[in-house]
Design a protein around this motif. Structure first.
Motif, PDB file in Angstrom:
ATOM      1  N   ARG A  29       0.821  -1.217   0.000  1.00  0.00           N
ATOM      2  CA  ARG A  29       0.000   0.000   0.000  1.00  0.00           C
ATOM      3  C   ARG A  29       0.845   1.253   0.000  1.00  0.00           C
ATOM      4  O   ARG A  29       0.453   2.290  -0.568  1.00  0.00           O
ATOM      5  N   ALA A  30       2.027   1.181   0.599  1.00  0.00           N
ATOM      6  CA  ALA A  30       2.868   2.367   0.740  1.00  0.00           C
ATOM      7  C   ALA A  30       3.656   2.701  -0.526  1.00  0.00           C
ATOM      8  O   ALA A  30       4.186   3.805  -0.639  1.00  0.00           O
ATOM      9  N   VAL A  31       3.751   1.766  -1.463  1.00  0.00           N
ATOM     10  CA  VAL A  31       4.548   1.973  -2.676  1.00  0.00           C
ATOM     11  C   VAL A  31       3.592   2.126  -3.857  1.00  0.00           C
ATOM     12  O   VAL A  31       2.898   1.161  -4.215  1.00  0.00           O
ATOM     13  N   PRO A  32       3.518   3.302  -4.472  1.00  0.00           N
ATOM     14  CA  PRO A  32       2.499   3.540  -5.518  1.00  0.00           C
ATOM     15  C   PRO A  32       2.491   2.511  -6.633  1.00  0.00           C
ATOM     16  O   PRO A  32       1.427   2.039  -7.042  1.00  0.00           O
ATOM     17  N   TRP A  33       3.654   2.094  -7.138  1.00  0.00           N
ATOM     18  CA  TRP A  33       3.647   1.178  -8.272  1.00  0.00           C
ATOM     19  C   TRP A  33       3.302  -0.256  -7.877  1.00  0.00           C
ATOM     20  O   TRP A  33       2.946  -1.079  -8.731  1.00  0.00           O
ATOM     21  N   LEU A  34       3.376  -0.559  -6.564  1.00  0.00           N
ATOM     22  CA  LEU A  34       2.989  -1.888  -6.100  1.00  0.00           C
ATOM     23  C   LEU A  34       1.484  -2.014  -5.859  1.00  0.00           C
ATOM     24  O   LEU A  34       0.948  -3.134  -5.864  1.00  0.00           O
ATOM     25  N   ARG A  35       0.825  -0.906  -5.650  1.00  0.00           N
ATOM     26  CA  ARG A  35      -0.593  -0.951  -5.287  1.00  0.00           C
ATOM     27  C   ARG A  35      -1.449  -1.738  -6.290  1.00  0.00           C
ATOM     28  O   ARG A  35      -2.225  -2.617  -5.888  1.00  0.00           O
ATOM     29  N   PRO A  36      -1.337  -1.464  -7.595  1.00  0.00           N
ATOM     30  CA  PRO A  36      -2.158  -2.254  -8.530  1.00  0.00           C
ATOM     31  C   PRO A  36      -1.822  -3.740  -8.512  1.00  0.00           C
ATOM     32  O   PRO A  36      -2.697  -4.576  -8.782  1.00  0.00           O
ATOM     33  N   LEU A  37      -0.586  -4.069  -8.215  1.00  0.00           N
ATOM     34  CA  LEU A  37      -0.187  -5.473  -8.231  1.00  0.00           C
ATOM     35  C   LEU A  37      -0.834  -6.273  -7.110  1.00  0.00           C
ATOM     36  O   LEU A  37      -1.016  -7.485  -7.223  1.00  0.00           O
TER      37      LEU A  37
END
Length: 391
Positions: free
Chosen positions: A376-384
């Motif tokens: 949740r804290a890393v923008p590019w990880l959120r969609p994953l």
């Protein structure tokens, strides 16, 4: 999907008020699913990793939820889909958003999250000699069968694939029904058929036909193609949840008839336990049919009872609800991998069954929490991990 102005104007006229009880039910359903998968380590049923402490009696609590846990997930997912459709700016936007939120985590899960499960299963069951890194870089993406494990695989993420498939079918149906009057007619028909005792009788008759007549004692494959027993069970459940979101008459009927559902669920569960424990028998076609009837009674009775309880006592907000509602999908994505890997680490430990179970629960909760908050804290990880993109 191409939209005409008529579809944009008529596909879903007004927003749906949030039902907090259904949110709590969704949270509870996923929590039960995680505990169920931990339990799979200890029962004599097929699973990717098993404890040395496999006990037949452990099937008794597992059977309490086995009949309805997945069907309930599709019901609440259908309910949520109706609410999302109502809030979307057009049917095409709804389809794009749902595809992004489901297919991206599914692809990430198949490529990154699930592979450790396949490796552990190959090591424990088939003596696979290589380490995990070699397996992932050389064998996992070869599209073949190793032992009895087909790679790559989606394992528990079949639910995400099925949910997207049902959403796509739903979108096609919504696009075909372009007139608001027709949609109102569908909602009216649903409420009329299931607005009284029909909310018990009609779905129960359908479930009985599936499990006692058409597919007695047939297991699901989770392969999408040809998995008819699953599709005949889960797609109608998904549509039921979708229609329920705009049917006060059906929700009122559930609120009235849920005690009957509870009695049916308990009676069905008691009969199934009697069969599984050898108190009723012998096994044969006649018993298969009675088992299917009991399964159907437990399945639909429990769903009606749980929705009724959620409607009556849990339709209220709490500060933690929003966080839990967001967290359940990331938890679902990663939980089984954590369970399988930890079970593998504990394979030769001297822990008792109770200690092993406690470690698995603690490790799964901790690992899922770290996965959720870290992603949740890393923008590019959120969609994953199935979260909305930040602006």
């Amino acid at each position: 999907m191409t939209e005409t102005p008529a579809i944009r104007r008529h596909y879903e006229p007004t927003a749906i008020r949030r039902h907090y009880g259904m949110d709590w039910l969704r949270i509870g359903a996923f929590a039960i699913l995680i505990l169920y998968h931990i339990g799979m380590v200890f029962v004599p049923w097929n699973f990717h990793a098993k404890s040395h402490h496999v006990e037949r009696w452990a099937t008794v609590p597992m059977l309490a939820v086995n009949a309805w846990r997945l069907t309930l997930l599709f019901v609440v997912s259908g309910y949520a889909s109706r609410a999302l459709l109502a809030r979307s700016h057009g049917l095409g936007r709804f389809v794009r958003d749902r595809s992004w939120r489901l297919l991206v985590p599914l692809a990430f899960g198949v490529a990154v999250v699930v592979p450790p499960q396949a490796w552990v299963e190959l090591v424990l069951r088939y003596g696979y000699p290589a380490g995990y890194l070699h397996f992932w870089t050389h064998d996992y993406f070869t599209f073949r069968q190793l032992g009895q494990v087909t790679v790559p695989t989606w394992n528990h993420l079949w639910f995400v694939g099925y949910l997207w498939f049902y959403t796509a079918l739903l979108a096609i149906g919504v696009a075909a029904v372009r007139i608001r009057r027709a949609q109102h007619g569908f909602d009216w028909l649903f409420g009329t058929a299931l607005g009284g005792v029909g909310v018990i009788v009609v779905p129960l008759a359908w479930s009985t036909a599936i499990h006692a007549r058409w597919f007695p004692m047939v297991g699901e494959t989770h392969a999408l193609v040809g998995d008819w027993i699953a599709h005949l069970s889960y797609f109608p459940a998904f549509l039921f949840g979708f229609a329920l979101a705009r049917s006060p008459a059906t929700m009122h009927a559930i609120g009235r008839w849920w005690p009957v559902g509870a009695v049916l669920a308990i009676a069905g569960y008691a009969y199934i336990v009697g069969i599984e424990r050898g108190w009723i028998g012998p096994w044969g076609p006649a018993l298969f049919a009675r088992y299917g009837i009991a399964h159907a009674a437990q399945q639909w009775g429990a769903i009606v009872a749980l929705i009724g309880i959620a409607e009556r006592w849990f339709n209220r907000d709490a500060p933690i609800r929003a966080t839990l509602t967001e967290a359940v999908f990331p938890f679902y994505l990663v939980h089984q991998t954590i369970i399988v890997v930890v079970a593998y680490v504990l394979w030769n430990s001297a822990l008792t069954a109770g200690q092993e179970f406690a470690v698995l629960v603690a490790a799964t909760v901790a690992g899922c929490t770290a996965f959720y908050y870290g992603g949740r804290a890393v923008p590019w990880l959120r969609p994953l991990i199935g979260l909305r993109r930040t602006s």
